[in-house]
Motif scaffolding. Structure first.
Motif, PDB file in Angstrom:
ATOM      1  N   ARG A  30     -13.767  -0.177   2.289  1.00 31.27           N
ATOM      2  CA  ARG A  30     -14.278   0.905   3.129  1.00 31.27           C
ATOM      3  C   ARG A  30     -13.704   0.828   4.543  1.00 31.27           C
ATOM      4  O   ARG A  30     -13.281   1.837   5.114  1.00 31.27           O
ATOM      5  CB  ARG A  30     -15.811   0.832   3.175  1.00 31.27           C
ATOM      6  CG  ARG A  30     -16.449   1.960   3.980  1.00 31.27           C
ATOM      7  CD  ARG A  30     -17.951   1.971   3.807  1.00 31.27           C
ATOM      8  NE  ARG A  30     -18.595   0.819   4.420  1.00 31.27           N
ATOM      9  CZ  ARG A  30     -19.304  -0.077   3.750  1.00 31.27           C
ATOM     10  NH1 ARG A  30     -19.436   0.005   2.435  1.00 31.27           N
ATOM     11  NH2 ARG A  30     -19.866  -1.081   4.385  1.00 31.27           N
ATOM     12  N   VAL A  31     -13.666  -0.380   5.105  1.00 29.87           N
ATOM     13  CA  VAL A  31     -13.135  -0.548   6.466  1.00 29.87           C
ATOM     14  C   VAL A  31     -11.644  -0.238   6.505  1.00 29.87           C
ATOM     15  O   VAL A  31     -11.153   0.404   7.446  1.00 29.87           O
ATOM     16  CB  VAL A  31     -13.430  -1.970   6.982  1.00 29.87           C
ATOM     17  CG1 VAL A  31     -12.671  -2.249   8.275  1.00 29.87           C
ATOM     18  CG2 VAL A  31     -14.928  -2.154   7.193  1.00 29.87           C
ATOM     19  N   GLU A  32     -10.902  -0.670   5.487  1.00 29.07           N
ATOM     20  CA  GLU A  32      -9.468  -0.390   5.451  1.00 29.07           C
ATOM     21  C   GLU A  32      -9.200   1.110   5.459  1.00 29.07           C
ATOM     22  O   GLU A  32      -8.294   1.592   6.139  1.00 29.07           O
ATOM     23  CB  GLU A  32      -8.839  -1.030   4.206  1.00 29.07           C
ATOM     24  CG  GLU A  32      -8.593  -2.526   4.324  1.00 29.07           C
ATOM     25  CD  GLU A  32      -7.534  -2.853   5.350  1.00 29.07           C
ATOM     26  OE1 GLU A  32      -6.523  -2.128   5.404  1.00 29.07           O
ATOM     27  OE2 GLU A  32      -7.719  -3.814   6.107  1.00 29.07           O
ATOM     28  N   ARG A  33      -9.999   1.844   4.683  1.00 27.00           N
ATOM     29  CA  ARG A  33      -9.821   3.295   4.653  1.00 27.00           C
ATOM     30  C   ARG A  33     -10.170   3.918   5.995  1.00 27.00           C
ATOM     31  O   ARG A  33      -9.526   4.872   6.431  1.00 27.00           O
ATOM     32  CB  ARG A  33     -10.677   3.908   3.533  1.00 27.00           C
ATOM     33  CG  ARG A  33     -10.072   3.694   2.145  1.00 27.00           C
ATOM     34  CD  ARG A  33     -10.855   4.422   1.065  1.00 27.00           C
ATOM     35  NE  ARG A  33     -12.002   3.639   0.606  1.00 27.00           N
ATOM     36  CZ  ARG A  33     -13.260   3.949   0.851  1.00 27.00           C
ATOM     37  NH1 ARG A  33     -13.556   5.021   1.576  1.00 27.00           N
ATOM     38  NH2 ARG A  33     -14.243   3.202   0.392  1.00 27.00           N
ATOM     39  N   ARG A  34     -11.167   3.376   6.673  1.00 22.32           N
ATOM     40  CA  ARG A  34     -11.578   3.941   7.957  1.00 22.32           C
ATOM     41  C   ARG A  34     -10.537   3.711   9.055  1.00 22.32           C
ATOM     42  O   ARG A  34     -10.222   4.624   9.825  1.00 22.32           O
ATOM     43  CB  ARG A  34     -12.915   3.322   8.399  1.00 22.32           C
ATOM     44  CG  ARG A  34     -14.102   3.824   7.608  1.00 22.32           C
ATOM     45  CD  ARG A  34     -15.378   3.139   8.072  1.00 22.32           C
ATOM     46  NE  ARG A  34     -16.524   3.583   7.298  1.00 22.32           N
ATOM     47  CZ  ARG A  34     -17.742   3.080   7.422  1.00 22.32           C
ATOM     48  NH1 ARG A  34     -17.974   2.098   8.289  1.00 22.32           N
ATOM     49  NH2 ARG A  34     -18.726   3.537   6.689  1.00 22.32           N
ATOM     50  N   ILE A  35     -10.001   2.510   9.141  1.00 21.12           N
ATOM     51  CA  ILE A  35      -9.107   2.217  10.263  1.00 21.12           C
ATOM     52  C   ILE A  35      -7.754   2.903  10.128  1.00 21.12           C
ATOM     53  O   ILE A  35      -7.026   3.027  11.113  1.00 21.12           O
ATOM     54  CB  ILE A  35      -8.909   0.688  10.426  1.00 21.12           C
ATOM     55  CG1 ILE A  35      -8.209   0.092   9.212  1.00 21.12           C
ATOM     56  CG2 ILE A  35     -10.219  -0.008  10.689  1.00 21.12           C
ATOM     57  CD1 ILE A  35      -7.919  -1.395   9.349  1.00 21.12           C
ATOM     58  N   HIS A  36      -7.418   3.362   8.918  1.00 21.08           N
ATOM     59  CA  HIS A  36      -6.140   4.050   8.718  1.00 21.08           C
ATOM     60  C   HIS A  36      -6.306   5.559   8.571  1.00 21.08           C
ATOM     61  O   HIS A  36      -5.330   6.264   8.336  1.00 21.08           O
ATOM     62  CB  HIS A  36      -5.420   3.484   7.491  1.00 21.08           C
ATOM     63  CG  HIS A  36      -4.983   2.059   7.656  1.00 21.08           C
ATOM     64  ND1 HIS A  36      -5.580   1.029   6.965  1.00 21.08           N
ATOM     65  CD2 HIS A  36      -4.054   1.490   8.452  1.00 21.08           C
ATOM     66  CE1 HIS A  36      -5.004  -0.117   7.313  1.00 21.08           C
ATOM     67  NE2 HIS A  36      -4.090   0.141   8.213  1.00 21.08           N
ATOM     68  N   THR A 189      -8.104  -5.261  18.382  1.00 23.13           N
ATOM     69  CA  THR A 189      -9.245  -5.465  17.491  1.00 23.13           C
ATOM     70  C   THR A 189      -8.825  -6.258  16.251  1.00 23.13           C
ATOM     71  O   THR A 189      -7.844  -5.913  15.597  1.00 23.13           O
ATOM     72  CB  THR A 189      -9.834  -4.123  17.037  1.00 23.13           C
ATOM     73  OG1 THR A 189     -10.138  -3.334  18.199  1.00 23.13           O
ATOM     74  CG2 THR A 189     -11.094  -4.320  16.227  1.00 23.13           C
ATOM     75  N   VAL A 190      -9.554  -7.313  15.975  1.00 24.23           N
ATOM     76  CA  VAL A 190      -9.291  -8.120  14.785  1.00 24.23           C
ATOM     77  C   VAL A 190     -10.199  -7.626  13.665  1.00 24.23           C
ATOM     78  O   VAL A 190     -11.429  -7.674  13.772  1.00 24.23           O
ATOM     79  CB  VAL A 190      -9.548  -9.614  15.055  1.00 24.23           C
ATOM     80  CG1 VAL A 190      -9.366 -10.419  13.762  1.00 24.23           C
ATOM     81  CG2 VAL A 190      -8.608 -10.127  16.132  1.00 24.23           C
ATOM     82  N   VAL A 191      -9.593  -7.120  12.609  1.00 22.10           N
ATOM     83  CA  VAL A 191     -10.361  -6.628  11.455  1.00 22.10           C
ATOM     84  C   VAL A 191     -10.108  -7.587  10.301  1.00 22.10           C
ATOM     85  O   VAL A 191      -9.102  -7.500   9.594  1.00 22.10           O
ATOM     86  CB  VAL A 191      -9.949  -5.197  11.077  1.00 22.10           C
ATOM     87  CG1 VAL A 191     -10.811  -4.688   9.927  1.00 22.10           C
ATOM     88  CG2 VAL A 191     -10.074  -4.266  12.278  1.00 22.10           C
ATOM     89  N   ALA A 192     -11.005  -8.542  10.131  1.00 26.14           N
ATOM     90  CA  ALA A 192     -10.844  -9.559   9.083  1.00 26.14           C
ATOM     91  C   ALA A 192     -12.220 -10.006   8.614  1.00 26.14           C
ATOM     92  O   ALA A 192     -13.131 -10.177   9.422  1.00 26.14           O
ATOM     93  CB  ALA A 192     -10.050 -10.754   9.606  1.00 26.14           C
ATOM     94  N   PHE A 193     -12.357 -10.177   7.322  1.00 25.59           N
ATOM     95  CA  PHE A 193     -13.626 -10.594   6.743  1.00 25.59           C
ATOM     96  C   PHE A 193     -13.371 -11.787   5.812  1.00 25.59           C
ATOM     97  O   PHE A 193     -12.504 -11.725   4.943  1.00 25.59           O
ATOM     98  CB  PHE A 193     -14.259  -9.456   5.938  1.00 25.59           C
ATOM     99  CG  PHE A 193     -14.540  -8.221   6.748  1.00 25.59           C
ATOM    100  CD1 PHE A 193     -15.707  -8.106   7.477  1.00 25.59           C
ATOM    101  CD2 PHE A 193     -13.626  -7.183   6.785  1.00 25.59           C
ATOM    102  CE1 PHE A 193     -15.976  -6.966   8.224  1.00 25.59           C
ATOM    103  CE2 PHE A 193     -13.876  -6.039   7.524  1.00 25.59           C
ATOM    104  CZ  PHE A 193     -15.053  -5.934   8.252  1.00 25.59           C
ATOM    105  N   ASN A 194     -14.126 -12.852   6.029  1.00 28.78           N
ATOM    106  CA  ASN A 194     -14.027 -13.993   5.122  1.00 28.78           C
ATOM    107  C   ASN A 194     -14.553 -13.600   3.747  1.00 28.78           C
ATOM    108  O   ASN A 194     -15.598 -12.953   3.639  1.00 28.78           O
ATOM    109  CB  ASN A 194     -14.835 -15.181   5.662  1.00 28.78           C
ATOM    110  CG  ASN A 194     -14.227 -15.756   6.926  1.00 28.78           C
ATOM    111  OD1 ASN A 194     -13.009 -15.769   7.072  1.00 28.78           O
ATOM    112  ND2 ASN A 194     -15.057 -16.225   7.840  1.00 28.78           N
ATOM    113  N   ASN A 195     -13.825 -13.993   2.709  1.00 26.87           N
ATOM    114  CA  ASN A 195     -14.263 -13.668   1.351  1.00 26.87           C
ATOM    115  C   ASN A 195     -14.037 -14.878   0.447  1.00 26.87           C
ATOM    116  O   ASN A 195     -13.085 -14.943  -0.318  1.00 26.87           O
ATOM    117  CB  ASN A 195     -13.498 -12.450   0.817  1.00 26.87           C
ATOM    118  CG  ASN A 195     -14.014 -11.996  -0.537  1.00 26.87           C
ATOM    119  OD1 ASN A 195     -15.117 -12.355  -0.938  1.00 26.87           O
ATOM    120  ND2 ASN A 195     -13.208 -11.231  -1.257  1.00 26.87           N
TER     121      ASN A 195
END
Length: 225
Positions: A30-36, A189-195
């Motif tokens: 969802r975040v990937e789609r939003r930032i692009h 902005t750092v867009v990263a999520f630990n998984n």
């Protein structure tokens, strides 16, 4: 019975981690789609009560207004460029509302008042960036509004300390398109999520198997006797 209880508990934790993994993958997508995506107008006052992380965080937005450079706040930051501060400047829109804009990063040696004034946009300015949800105090360091020391981007607290009204409950990380010469560096902005949920799930399932094995190890000799 203890072995069975352990197996059930560890297996439940493993299933929970698999559910968390599915949630995290959906969040990342969802975040990937939003930032692009193409930028959309920043949410107005009629939408503010419903602005939350699930529906709006990292949405790419645009807004136009006039910066109030005399009411900026410097928030401590550590980035790929080193230690320094985020420059949060109020932007007054044509509707009379105010949105805090994180114009970007300045080095630590520019902490003095007015030191971040280089490259300040004058007049009406258009900003494009990512919508971010207000932050709370850090675990080890709390904001000190009276001394002008900020460690988190707490929109309500910064607005109150700066005497701002009609302020949006979010801030916008500028993407750098409005950077001026010598001014704050946007677009960091750092867009990263630990998984790591799959590893955690496998760990819990292995522990469930070990608990079952321990139970059998104790039970079988007793049955033979």
């Amino acid at each position: 019975m203890l072995a069975l209880a352990g197996m059930a508990g560890f297996a439940a934790l493993g299933v929970w981690q698999l559910e968390r993994r599915a949630w995290k993958l959906e969040l990342i997508d969802r975040v990937e789609r939003r930032i692009h995506a193409e930028p959309v107008p920043a949410p107005g006052p009629e939408t503010w009560p419903s602005v939350d992380a699930a529906g709006y965080a990292y949405r790419r937005v645009r807004l136009t207004g006039r910066f109030l450079h005399d009411r900026e706040a410097l928030v401590q930051a550590v980035t790929e460029l080193g230690a320094g501060h985020w420059v949060l400047t109020p932007l007054v829109t044509a509707q009379g509302t105010t949105v805090l804009v994180n114009r970007g990063f300045v080095a630590g040696d520019r902490r003095a008042p007015g030191a971040s004034s280089a490259g300040n946009p004058v007049g009406e300015t258009q900003v494009t960036g990512l919508l971010r949800i207000s932050e709370s105090d850090g675990f080890l360091r709390r904001n000190d509004p009276a001394a002008g020391r900020w460690y988190s981007r707490d929109v309500a607290a910064i607005a109150a300390a700066s005497g701002l009204t009609d302020v949006a409950p979010y801030f916008v990380d500028a993407d750098g398109s409005s950077d001026g010469p010598g001014g704050p560096r946007g677009g960091l902005t750092v867009v990263a999520f630990n998984n790591h949920h799959l590893i955690y799930a496998l760990t819990w399932f292995v522990l469930a198997i070990m608990a079952g094995g321990a139970g059998l190890f104790i039970l079988l000799p007793e049955r033979r006797r």
